[in-house]
Design a protein around this motif. Structure first.
Motif, mmCIF file in Angstrom:
data_model
loop_
_atom_site.group_PDB
_atom_site.id
_atom_site.type_symbol
_atom_site.label_atom_id
_atom_site.label_comp_id
_atom_site.label_asym_id
_atom_site.label_seq_id
_atom_site.Cartn_x
_atom_site.Cartn_y
_atom_site.Cartn_z
ATOM 1 N N GLU A 492 0.822 -1.207 0.000
ATOM 2 C CA GLU A 492 0.000 0.000 0.000
ATOM 3 C C GLU A 492 0.859 1.263 0.000
ATOM 4 O OE1 GLU A 492 -3.513 2.085 2.751
ATOM 5 O OE2 GLU A 492 -2.713 0.082 3.241
ATOM 6 N N TYR A 493 2.001 1.210 0.683
ATOM 7 C CA TYR A 493 2.872 2.383 0.783
ATOM 8 C C TYR A 493 4.187 2.162 0.040
ATOM 9 C CZ TYR A 493 -0.439 3.864 4.347
ATOM 10 O OH TYR A 493 -1.571 4.228 5.017
ATOM 11 N N ALA A 494 4.123 1.390 -1.045
ATOM 12 C CA ALA A 494 5.336 1.117 -1.817
ATOM 13 C C ALA A 494 5.918 2.384 -2.424
ATOM 14 C CB ALA A 494 5.028 0.093 -2.918
ATOM 15 N N ALA A 495 5.052 3.367 -2.714
ATOM 16 C CA ALA A 495 5.541 4.604 -3.327
ATOM 17 C C ALA A 495 6.528 5.320 -2.408
ATOM 18 C CB ALA A 495 4.377 5.521 -3.678
ATOM 19 N N ILE A 496 6.296 5.247 -1.088
ATOM 20 C CA ILE A 496 7.220 5.890 -0.144
ATOM 21 C C ILE A 496 8.577 5.204 -0.187
ATOM 22 C CG2 ILE A 496 7.634 6.341 2.297
ATOM 23 C CD1 ILE A 496 4.653 6.650 2.679
ATOM 24 N N VAL A 497 8.570 3.871 -0.247
ATOM 25 C CA VAL A 497 9.830 3.126 -0.324
ATOM 26 C C VAL A 497 10.542 3.415 -1.645
ATOM 27 C CG1 VAL A 497 10.886 0.849 -0.146
ATOM 28 C CG2 VAL A 497 8.801 1.341 1.116
ATOM 29 N N GLU A 498 9.790 3.536 -2.717
ATOM 30 C CA GLU A 498 10.402 3.829 -4.017
ATOM 31 C C GLU A 498 11.067 5.204 -4.000
ATOM 32 O OE1 GLU A 498 7.126 3.365 -6.653
ATOM 33 O OE2 GLU A 498 7.209 1.172 -6.652
ATOM 34 N N ARG A 499 10.423 6.174 -3.352
ATOM 35 C CA ARG A 499 11.051 7.495 -3.242
ATOM 36 C C ARG A 499 12.321 7.420 -2.397
ATOM 37 N NH1 ARG A 499 5.602 9.271 -2.879
ATOM 38 N NH2 ARG A 499 5.712 9.355 -0.589
ATOM 39 N N ALA A 500 12.308 6.617 -1.367
ATOM 40 C CA ALA A 500 13.504 6.472 -0.533
ATOM 41 C C ALA A 500 14.635 5.823 -1.315
ATOM 42 C CB ALA A 500 13.172 5.647 0.717
ATOM 43 N N VAL A 501 14.316 4.811 -2.130
ATOM 44 C CA VAL A 501 15.335 4.154 -2.959
ATOM 45 C C VAL A 501 15.936 5.152 -3.931
ATOM 46 C CG1 VAL A 501 15.695 2.417 -4.747
ATOM 47 C CG2 VAL A 501 14.340 1.854 -2.725
ATOM 48 N N ALA A 502 15.083 5.934 -4.580
ATOM 49 C CA ALA A 502 15.585 6.915 -5.544
ATOM 50 C C ALA A 502 16.438 7.971 -4.862
ATOM 51 C CB ALA A 502 14.415 7.568 -6.280
ATOM 52 N N GLY A 503 16.053 8.372 -3.650
ATOM 53 C CA GLY A 503 16.823 9.382 -2.952
ATOM 54 C C GLY A 503 18.180 8.905 -2.489
ATOM 55 N N VAL A 504 18.286 7.627 -2.112
ATOM 56 C CA VAL A 504 19.550 7.097 -1.597
ATOM 57 C C VAL A 504 20.453 6.616 -2.723
ATOM 58 C CG1 VAL A 504 20.585 5.278 -0.185
ATOM 59 C CG2 VAL A 504 18.554 6.476 0.622
ATOM 60 N N LEU A 505 19.887 5.883 -3.698
ATOM 61 C CA LEU A 505 20.704 5.271 -4.753
ATOM 62 C C LEU A 505 20.794 6.135 -6.008
ATOM 63 C CD1 LEU A 505 19.446 1.593 -4.434
ATOM 64 C CD2 LEU A 505 21.555 2.564 -3.532
ATOM 65 N N GLY A 506 19.941 7.133 -6.140
ATOM 66 C CA GLY A 506 19.977 7.980 -7.322
ATOM 67 C C GLY A 506 19.404 7.321 -8.551
ATOM 68 N N ALA A 507 18.630 6.244 -8.392
ATOM 69 C CA ALA A 507 18.047 5.542 -9.531
ATOM 70 C C ALA A 507 16.655 5.065 -9.143
ATOM 71 C CB ALA A 507 18.916 4.354 -9.945
#
Length: 551
Positions: A492-507
């Protein structure tokens, strides 16, 4: 506020609040009681609950005067009429304060039941104040039930307790409940300053703050300590006098320990622990106080206004300044490590050693996360291979010897100087957006990804803590959980995790959550229990995946 005219000499008795306006730090209770008195909506039974010294008994006596004052019922008793003065002096026949701790049995309650039947001797109503009501026995409480539910119209019960959970639910259901809270430090300091000035006690704000911290929200305890410190001091009362009179609180050692760990000075941190031990402060007490210090730093970053309830204005400002620029994850890690020390209460445990180990782990964790760690060096090697470059060759010797061939006549041996190539390091940015995104990189950065996602939504902490990074195919990252409920919540909150991945890994990556077990992955480096990389696991990983030789 003017002091009550009573024969006692103790400050807390002399300065017991005479009206609701003088009751410190209990505004919701005061407002409700005043409104009920103005509207004539008196209950037959009240329950005042809260920590010691918060004003429960004082409020009960004020309410008794409000009910029986010659001008009453009124929210503002005059405290000068004969009824008010009799209640203040403790001589009123119709206001009885009963210690439930010493009158807790069924026989005492039976006597009380018989006494309530008689009309008041002089005043408007009989008021029974049962102090420490939770000490009543089960039989005594059952004997009180019927009278408490339907007392005569001329009787009001006021029960005061520090532990309402010990009262029978049937008792609780028959009373209007009023919860008294701990008095904020700032209000305690202000009230003590007023009383000290009226009593001619010379005391500075540092001493008042030290007393307020020790009182733990109880103004009665604070006034008792103020009186004792004034008696102990030969002149003015300062913080050193308070420390001498009541023993060291350890604040200086706590501040030194927190400051040393924040600047990653392991030596200074160990010295602070040793100094505290030499001063007689137990390791468990020091660890608990240090936890409180780190909590203040975290609160200063999250909600600084809350510090005003627990600290003086000067100390709160100092904490806010110290918290600036400190990474939140470092504060959370410190709280977790120190909490483990306090939780280790085995008889054989050496708590000082555990505290020193936790402090060193906290400092070493920062060193292990910098660009010079083994994990970062492995990432640089991966980047080098991905760009199609050869790994740096071994350095050649500075000179090469030229030997004569067997068919040629002997010639003098000559040495040809060969300059040694100087390797030029390739800079790798911290997030390295140009590096290939591998499963290894995702796992190495998973802790930071979790922290960023949890900062945005705190309820993701539990499912992310249990999620396993299972695979990476293209732009899809697979997470595995063993619980269907948590998996659904994470989807349900996968979008938050995806934003965190993009912010940390740059991809950008798409999160795919599945339910099931996780297999072993010998090709990945292992991770130590304290969150640092296992050197042997990373070396094996480098040899298998980067073509290194085992030596």
């Amino acid at each position: 506020m003017r002091p009550c005219q009573v024969s006692g000499v103790s400050l807390y008795r002399t300065w017991r609040p005479p009206t609701f306006d003088d009751l410190v730090g209990q505004d919701p209770v005061v407002q409700t009681l005043r409104t009920a008195l103005v509207r004539g909506k008196l209950a037959h039974a009240y329950l005042f609950s809260g920590p010691r010294g918060s004003g429960k008994t004082s409020a009960a006596k004020i309410l008794a005067r409000c009910i029986n004052c010659r001008l009453g019922p009124t929210p503002d008793p005059d405290n000068t009429c004969d009824f008010c003065r009799a209640i203040l002096e403790g001589t009123a026949l119709d206001v009885l304060e009963i210690d439930a701790a010493s009158n807790r049995g069924v026989d005492s309650i039976r006597e009380l039941r018989e006494a309530v039947k008689f009309a008041p001797a002089q005043m408007r109503m009989k008021v029974y104040i049962l102090d420490e009501a939770h000490m009543l026995t089960t039989e005594g409480s059952n004997a009180l039930l019927k009278t408490l539910e339907e007392p005569p119209s001329h009787v009001v019960f006021i029960l005061a307790t520090t532990d309402p959970d010990k009262l029978l639910p049937t008792i609780l259901s028959r009373c209007q409940r009023y919860a008294f809270g701990r008095i904020p430090v700032g209000k305690m300091i202000e009230r003590m300053r007023t009383i000290a000035a009226a009593e001619g006690i010379v005391v500075d704000d540092g001493a008042l703050a030290a007393i307020a911290y020790r009182a733990d929200g109880g103004l009665r305890d604070a006034l008792t300590m103020l009186e004792q410190a004034a008696t102990f001091a030969e002149g003015s009362v300062d913080r050193s006098v308070v420390e001498a009179a009541f023993g060291s609180s350890g604040d200086a050692y706590v501040n030194a320990l927190v400051a040393a760990t924040l600047r990653e000075d392991a030596g200074a941190a160990l010295r602070a622990i040793d100094d505290a031990a030499q001063a007689g402060i137990a390791a468990e007490r020091l660890a608990t106080a240090t936890i409180r210090g780190y909590r203040h730093l975290l609160v200063a970053q999250v909600e600084p206004a809350l510090l005003a309830r627990e600290l003086s204005v000067e100390d709160a400002a100092a904490i806010e300044m110290a918290a600036e620029g400190v990474p939140p994850h470092k504060l959370v890690r410190a709280l977790r490590l120190l909490a483990e020390v306090v939780a280790d209460r085995r008889p054989s445990a050496d708590l000082r050693l555990s505290l020193e180990t936790a402090v060193l782990r906290l400092v070493a964790a920062e060193d292990a996360s910098n660009d010079g760690s083994l994990a970062s060096r492995v990432a640089q090697l991966e980047a080098t291979l991905a760009r199609g470059q050869n790994a740096p060759a071994r350095p050649q010797p500075a000179t090469t010897q030229v030997r004569p061939r067997a068919a040629d006549p002997p010639k003098p041996t000559t040495h040809v100087a060969v300059p040694t190539p100087i390797p030029v390091p390739t800079p790798v940015p911290s997030q390295a957006p140009d590096l290939p995104l591998t499963l290894h990189r995702v796992r190495q950065a998973w802790r930071n990804i979790r922290t960023r996602a949890e900062d945005e939504r705190r309820s993701l902490a539990a499912p992310l803590a249990r999620a396993q990074v299972d695979g990476l195919e293209g732009e899809t990252l697979t997470l595995v959980l063993n619980d269907e409920t948590m998996a659904g919540f994470l989807r349900e909150y996968a979008a938050i995790v995806e934003r965190a991945v993009a912010g940390v890994l740059g991809a950008p990556l798409r999160i795919h959550v599945v339910v099931g077990g996780r297999g072993a992955r010998p090709e990945e480096p292992t991770t130590g229990s304290d969150g640092t990389d296992d050197e042997l696991g990373l070396l094996d990983y480098a040899r298998k995946n980067l073509g290194g030789e085992r030596r």
